[in-house]
Enzyme design. Structure first.
Site, mmCIF file in Angstrom:
data_model
loop_
_atom_site.group_PDB
_atom_site.id
_atom_site.type_symbol
_atom_site.label_atom_id
_atom_site.label_comp_id
_atom_site.label_asym_id
_atom_site.label_seq_id
_atom_site.Cartn_x
_atom_site.Cartn_y
_atom_site.Cartn_z
ATOM 1 N N ASP A 41 -0.155 5.144 1.034
ATOM 2 C CA ASP A 41 -0.371 6.115 2.103
ATOM 3 C C ASP A 41 -0.350 5.472 3.481
ATOM 4 O O ASP A 41 -1.065 4.510 3.745
ATOM 5 C CB ASP A 41 -1.722 6.815 1.915
ATOM 6 C CG ASP A 41 -1.737 7.693 0.680
ATOM 7 O OD1 ASP A 41 -0.905 8.598 0.600
ATOM 8 O OD2 ASP A 41 -2.579 7.451 -0.209
ATOM 9 N N ASP A 69 0.861 -1.165 0.000
ATOM 10 C CA ASP A 69 0.000 0.000 0.000
ATOM 11 C C ASP A 69 0.913 1.235 0.000
ATOM 12 O O ASP A 69 2.125 1.109 0.232
ATOM 13 C CB ASP A 69 -0.853 -0.057 1.272
ATOM 14 C CG ASP A 69 -1.609 1.219 1.517
ATOM 15 O OD1 ASP A 69 -2.336 1.648 0.612
ATOM 16 O OD2 ASP A 69 -1.453 1.803 2.607
ATOM 17 N N GLU A 102 -13.784 5.189 8.112
ATOM 18 C CA GLU A 102 -12.786 4.291 7.509
ATOM 19 C C GLU A 102 -12.111 3.424 8.579
ATOM 20 O O GLU A 102 -11.927 2.227 8.394
ATOM 21 C CB GLU A 102 -11.722 5.116 6.752
ATOM 22 C CG GLU A 102 -10.607 4.256 6.171
ATOM 23 C CD GLU A 102 -9.396 5.050 5.662
ATOM 24 O OE1 GLU A 102 -9.506 6.248 5.403
ATOM 25 O OE2 GLU A 102 -8.323 4.420 5.539
ATOM 26 N N ASP A 157 -1.610 -0.746 5.808
ATOM 27 C CA ASP A 157 -1.952 -0.130 7.091
ATOM 28 C C ASP A 157 -3.448 -0.201 7.360
ATOM 29 O O ASP A 157 -3.902 0.172 8.431
ATOM 30 C CB ASP A 157 -1.511 1.340 7.139
ATOM 31 C CG ASP A 157 -2.461 2.239 6.374
ATOM 32 O OD1 ASP A 157 -2.523 2.119 5.140
ATOM 33 O OD2 ASP A 157 -3.160 3.042 7.010
ATOM 34 N N LYS A 176 -9.886 -3.145 -2.885
ATOM 35 C CA LYS A 176 -8.629 -3.536 -3.530
ATOM 36 C C LYS A 176 -8.720 -4.948 -4.112
ATOM 37 O O LYS A 176 -8.011 -5.274 -5.065
ATOM 38 C CB LYS A 176 -7.457 -3.365 -2.567
ATOM 39 C CG LYS A 176 -7.162 -1.891 -2.292
ATOM 40 C CD LYS A 176 -5.846 -1.648 -1.590
ATOM 41 C CE LYS A 176 -5.580 -0.141 -1.480
ATOM 42 N NZ LYS A 176 -4.301 0.160 -0.812
ATOM 43 N N ALA A 220 -5.096 3.398 -3.020
ATOM 44 C CA ALA A 220 -6.378 4.086 -3.195
ATOM 45 C C ALA A 220 -6.169 5.591 -3.210
ATOM 46 O O ALA A 220 -7.117 6.362 -3.239
ATOM 47 C CB ALA A 220 -7.335 3.689 -2.074
HETATM 48 O O1 C5P Z 1 -2.530 4.518 -0.550
HETATM 49 P P1 C5P Z 1 -3.756 4.170 0.246
HETATM 50 O O2 C5P Z 1 -4.532 3.031 -0.363
HETATM 51 O O3 C5P Z 1 -3.451 3.983 1.682
HETATM 52 O O4 C5P Z 1 -4.668 5.517 0.109
HETATM 53 C C1 C5P Z 1 -5.861 5.707 0.729
HETATM 54 C C2 C5P Z 1 -5.840 6.656 1.897
HETATM 55 O O5 C5P Z 1 -6.162 7.964 1.465
HETATM 56 C C3 C5P Z 1 -6.911 6.254 2.873
HETATM 57 O O6 C5P Z 1 -6.366 5.647 4.018
HETATM 58 C C4 C5P Z 1 -7.688 7.540 3.188
HETATM 59 O O7 C5P Z 1 -7.694 7.840 4.573
HETATM 60 C C5 C5P Z 1 -6.976 8.615 2.430
HETATM 61 N N1 C5P Z 1 -7.921 9.531 1.738
HETATM 62 C C6 C5P Z 1 -7.795 10.894 1.913
HETATM 63 N N2 C5P Z 1 -8.651 11.758 1.261
HETATM 64 C C7 C5P Z 1 -9.606 11.280 0.442
HETATM 65 C C8 C5P Z 1 -9.730 9.898 0.242
HETATM 66 C C9 C5P Z 1 -8.859 9.053 0.908
HETATM 67 O O8 C5P Z 1 -6.911 11.324 2.658
HETATM 68 N N3 C5P Z 1 -10.394 12.122 -0.172
HETATM 69 MG MG MG Z 2 -2.824 3.201 3.434
#
Ligand code: C5P
Ligand code: MG
Length: 297
Positions: free
Chosen positions: A51, A49, A96, A238, A213, A165
């Site tokens: 973030d 992953d 989340e 995470d 995912k 994501a």
């Molecule tokens: O890379 P990863 O799959 O972890 O990215 C998703 C993260 O981005 C999520 O954990 C979510 O908290 C964050 N997010 C965000 N703002 C958004 C959508 C998702 O910070 N509008």
């Molecule tokens: Mg993440």
């Protein structure tokens, strides 16, 4: 081997004794490590992953940004929209990470969050040529030890899939600016779509959010097919949603799942311990994944 009998893999990795490391089934971890070490780097692939897994969750007590936050907090977004995006974060992030709600209940809400946020971003007429500057001016930080992680994988020809994501264009820029966007890195993420004049129009393909995912993995089956000789997976995440990132891997033999538990640690410890093989609590480093990589490759 003799050395393995007198000195289990386990003891050869002192990082596993760090106070941030929690493991439910040590024997299972030991077994996977032994199996992976025996077959070596040619059978391994890493699926991670982005973030809050490859990037830091906090630095000096302050939260670090996700890909979305890098844009949200940038000069490309108007003050009104910043406030709207911050409201969305305040509403949906607690959902989340809520360990009391079932995933099925969160699914539509996550789609709602991403959709609303992407809609706002598109309204801002973001220019492609400014993304690099925005990343440069942001507080994004890869975890300590990231150089060793990326460089070691590249040197040993181990493919790294970053399955995020977040926003592909942003995360690529983060790793490019860190000097570690090597040819062995492949990214599945939400990519921006720009018009002829380089202005953001929307996002390409199927939306990837934290809890779908599994679908993303199946849509990208050709990638996993190319790597079908690599039966051993090191998975880093995470979120509990990250556990399905390896669902597309054919003939999977061994998988070691390492989970960063960054937030709401007490409430979520049990669920993380029962689904991740190794849980890293409030650990801002790549020390454990790196030690394991050095051990098995
Ligand atoms: O890379 P990863 O799959 O972890 O990215 C998703 C993260 O981005 C999520 O954990 C979510 O908290 C964050 N997010 C965000 N703002 C958004 C959508 C998702 O910070 N509008
Ligand atoms: Mg993440």
């Amino acid at each position: 081997s003799f050395i393995n009998r007198i000195c289990p893999d386990w003891k050869m990795i002192p990082e596993l004794s760090k106070p941030s490391v929690y493991i439910k089934d040590r024997q299972k971890v030991e077994k996977i490590l032994t199996a992976m070490r025996q077959t070596g780097p040619s059978a391994v692939q890493v699926i991670s992953d982005f973030d809050m897994t490859l990037t830091r969750f906090a630095y000096n007590g302050k939260r670090c940004p996700t890909c979305h936050n890098i844009l949200d907090n940038s000069k490309l977004i108007s003050e009104d929209c910043k406030a709207e995006l911050a409201d969305l974060l305040k509403t949906y992030y607690p959902i989340e990470i809520d360990s009391t709600r079932p995933v099925e209940e969160k699914l539509p809400l996550m789609v709602e969050w991403w959709t609303k946020a992407h809609h706002i971003l598109v309204q801002q007429r973001i220019r492609k040529d400014l993304l690099a500057v925005v990343v440069q001016e942001s507080d994004a930080m890869l975890r300590d030890g990231y150089q060793l992680f990326f460089n070691h994988l590249q040197e040993h020809d181990v493919p790294l899939l970053i399955f995020s994501a977040g926003i592909g264009d942003i995360l690529e820029e983060v790793i490019r600016q860190a000097g570690v966007f090597h040819p062995n890195v492949k990214v599945f993420s939400n990519y921006m779509e720009f018009n002829d004049t380089g202005v953001l129009q929307g996002f390409k393909g199927e939306l990837i959010h934290v809890y779908n995912k599994h679908e993303g993995a199946l849509l990208n089956s050709s990638h996993f097919q190319e790597l079908k000789q690599r039966h051993n997976v090191l998975l880093l995440g995470d979120s509990l949603g990250d556990l399905s990132m390896a669902d597309g891997v054919p003939d999977l033999e061994n998988i070691l799942k390492i989970g960063y538990l960054n937030d709401k640690v007490e409430e979520r410890r049990e669920s993380y311990l029962s689904s991740y093989d190794i849980v890293l609590e409030k650990d801002e480093t790549m020390d454990v994944p790196n030690a394991i990589l050095l051990h098995i490759t």
